[in-house]
Enzyme design. Structure first.
Site, PDB file in Angstrom:
ATOM      1  N   TYR A   1       0.836  -1.204   0.000  1.00 52.98           N
ATOM      2  CA  TYR A   1       0.000   0.000   0.000  1.00 52.98           C
ATOM      3  C   TYR A   1       0.864   1.245   0.000  1.00 52.98           C
ATOM      4  O   TYR A   1       0.657   2.174  -0.796  1.00 52.98           O
ATOM      5  CB  TYR A   1      -0.923  -0.006   1.222  1.00 52.98           C
ATOM      6  CG  TYR A   1      -1.827   1.184   1.313  1.00 52.98           C
ATOM      7  CD1 TYR A   1      -3.007   1.228   0.576  1.00 52.98           C
ATOM      8  CD2 TYR A   1      -1.531   2.253   2.152  1.00 52.98           C
ATOM      9  CE1 TYR A   1      -3.847   2.334   0.651  1.00 52.98           C
ATOM     10  CE2 TYR A   1      -2.358   3.348   2.240  1.00 52.98           C
ATOM     11  CZ  TYR A   1      -3.526   3.385   1.489  1.00 52.98           C
ATOM     12  OH  TYR A   1      -4.353   4.469   1.572  1.00 52.98           O
TER      13      TYR A   1
ATOM     14  N   LYS B   1       0.996   4.004  -3.077  1.00 50.98           N
ATOM     15  CA  LYS B   1       0.572   5.391  -2.872  1.00 50.98           C
ATOM     16  C   LYS B   1       1.736   6.358  -3.097  1.00 50.98           C
ATOM     17  O   LYS B   1       1.543   7.474  -3.590  1.00 50.98           O
ATOM     18  CB  LYS B   1      -0.050   5.581  -1.488  1.00 50.98           C
ATOM     19  CG  LYS B   1      -1.373   4.826  -1.312  1.00 50.98           C
ATOM     20  CD  LYS B   1      -2.402   5.250  -2.359  1.00 50.98           C
ATOM     21  CE  LYS B   1      -3.738   4.592  -2.145  1.00 50.98           C
ATOM     22  NZ  LYS B   1      -4.792   5.125  -3.033  1.00 50.98           N
TER      23      LYS B   1
END
Length: 168
Positions: free
Chosen positions: A159, A163
């Protein structure tokens, strides 16, 4: 409420729930015709129905943003149904296990998170930016996270990497 998006078409990924749903509802409330996109077809339909019940115009599209072919088809279908997309909101996102040691992250999980959070926005930009450029107008909003700027204990390694890549 201002009607800043009157006469515009907005495509919102992740529109079945959370930030994506809120974004779709807000853009519709401000006058946009909305393409509500999500892999959760029923959730996207619910968002589109809520927009229609409030007097707006929306269509739902089931799409796995991790699939280049599915994104290209969804972009074509949305523009055929609603008109040229003026606003692209890449909101869809998934996470992995925060705090998991690197050696426990399976390839499928790592690649799956990057496919949704990083490749999905790329695929939609690739599909829709040329039309925006040709018309001389358009806007893209890629929703990232504070995890993209610093290590995230809750977001997980994949993640955080996805991002961070999205911010770049």
């Amino acid at each position: 409420m201002q009607r800043r998006f009157e006469g515009r078409v907005a495509l919102v990924t992740g529109a079945a729930s959370g930030i994506g749903r809120a974004t779709a509802l807000r853009l519709a409330a401000e006058g946009a015709r909305v393409a509500a996109v999500d892999r959760d077809a029923a959730g996207a339909q619910h968002t589109a129905a809520e927009i229609a019940e409030a007097g707006g115009t929306a269509r739902s599209f089931a799409c796995d943003v991790a699939s280049s072919a599915a994104v290209a088809e969804t972009a074509r279908a949305a523009e055929a149904a609603l008109g040229a997309v003026d606003v692209l909101a890449n909101v869809a996102g998934i996470g992995d296990r925060g705090g998991a040691p690197i050696e426990s992250i399976e390839d499928a999980v790592f690649h799956g998170v990057l496919a949704v959070n990083l490749a999905g926005p790329f695929y939609f930009c690739r599909a829709l930016l040329p039309g925006m450029a040709a018309r001389g107008r358009g806007a893209v909003v890629n929703v990232s996270s504070l995890a993209g700027r610093t290590k995230s204990a809750l977001g997980g390694l994949a993640y955080t990497a996805s991002k961070s890549g999205l911010l770049g």
